[in-house]
Design a protein around this motif. Structure first.
Motif, PDB file in Angstrom:
ATOM      1  N   ALA A   1       4.218 -51.095  71.916  1.00 24.52           N
ATOM      2  CA  ALA A   1       4.691 -53.162  72.325  1.00 24.52           C
ATOM      3  C   ALA A   1       4.017 -53.603  72.947  1.00 24.52           C
ATOM      4  O   ALA A   1       3.340 -55.222  73.287  1.00 24.52           O
ATOM      5  CB  ALA A   1       5.968 -53.078  72.494  1.00 24.52           C
ATOM      6  N   SER A   2       4.388 -53.466  74.709  1.00 24.95           N
ATOM      7  CA  SER A   2       3.514 -53.619  75.975  1.00 24.95           C
ATOM      8  C   SER A   2       2.158 -54.289  75.740  1.00 24.95           C
ATOM      9  O   SER A   2       1.801 -54.708  75.958  1.00 24.95           O
ATOM     10  CB  SER A   2       4.124 -53.161  77.216  1.00 24.95           C
ATOM     11  N   ALA A   3       1.874 -53.153  75.071  1.00 25.81           N
ATOM     12  CA  ALA A   3       0.033 -53.237  75.043  1.00 25.81           C
ATOM     13  C   ALA A   3      -0.438 -53.925  74.112  1.00 25.81           C
ATOM     14  O   ALA A   3      -1.772 -54.902  74.442  1.00 25.81           O
ATOM     15  CB  ALA A   3      -1.052 -51.640  74.216  1.00 25.81           C
ATOM     16  N   LEU A   4      -0.102 -53.863  72.783  1.00 31.64           N
ATOM     17  CA  LEU A   4      -0.011 -55.604  72.008  1.00 31.64           C
ATOM     18  C   LEU A   4       0.545 -56.402  72.614  1.00 31.64           C
ATOM     19  O   LEU A   4      -0.010 -57.408  72.319  1.00 31.64           O
ATOM     20  CB  LEU A   4       1.085 -54.614  70.749  1.00 31.64           C
TER      21      LEU A   4
ATOM     22  N   LYS B   1       9.683 -44.358  74.807  1.00 28.52           N
ATOM     23  CA  LYS B   1       8.858 -44.721  75.642  1.00 28.52           C
ATOM     24  C   LYS B   1       7.961 -45.097  75.182  1.00 28.52           C
ATOM     25  O   LYS B   1       6.881 -46.345  75.312  1.00 28.52           O
ATOM     26  CB  LYS B   1       8.834 -43.817  76.900  1.00 28.52           C
ATOM     27  N   GLN B   2       6.922 -44.196  74.188  1.00 29.75           N
ATOM     28  CA  GLN B   2       5.760 -44.501  73.473  1.00 29.75           C
ATOM     29  C   GLN B   2       5.822 -45.729  72.384  1.00 29.75           C
ATOM     30  O   GLN B   2       4.793 -46.606  72.267  1.00 29.75           O
ATOM     31  CB  GLN B   2       6.037 -43.361  72.105  1.00 29.75           C
TER      32      GLN B   2
END
Length: 91
Positions: free
Chosen positions: A38-41, A32-33
């Motif tokens: 990855a989504s934030a990047l 999950k982390q």
């Protein structure tokens, strides 16, 4: 000698697979982390690309009047501008 070499190669492949399985299992605990990071990047990458494009082509943020009206002067569409530099936006 050939037997030793082939045996070593097989053991190496087996060890590599075992190590891969261990790493994969450990990563699953943090999945999950990792996905959130990855989504934030990905978001940061898109915004950086937008910023670089705005800098390269001198794009600016549109301004709205106090009554919420958006007035575009000398506006250009990014795709049309690249494919047909002399394209004129209709008013």
């Amino acid at each position: 000698m050939e037997g030793k070499i082939l045996g070593a190669e097989e053991r190496s492949v087996k060890l590599e697979h075992e190590l891969f399985q261990k790493v994969r299992e450990e990563l699953l605990g943090s999945l999950k982390q990792i996905q959130e990071t990855a989504s934030a990047l990905a978001d940061a990458d898109v915004l950086a690309a937008f910023a670089e494009t705005a800098r390269l082509y001198n794009y600016s943020r549109p301004k709205t009047s106090q009554n919420g009206v958006l007035m575009v002067r000398d506006g250009r569409h990014p795709v049309m501008n690249k494919t047909s530099p002399k394209a004129v936006c209709a008013e």
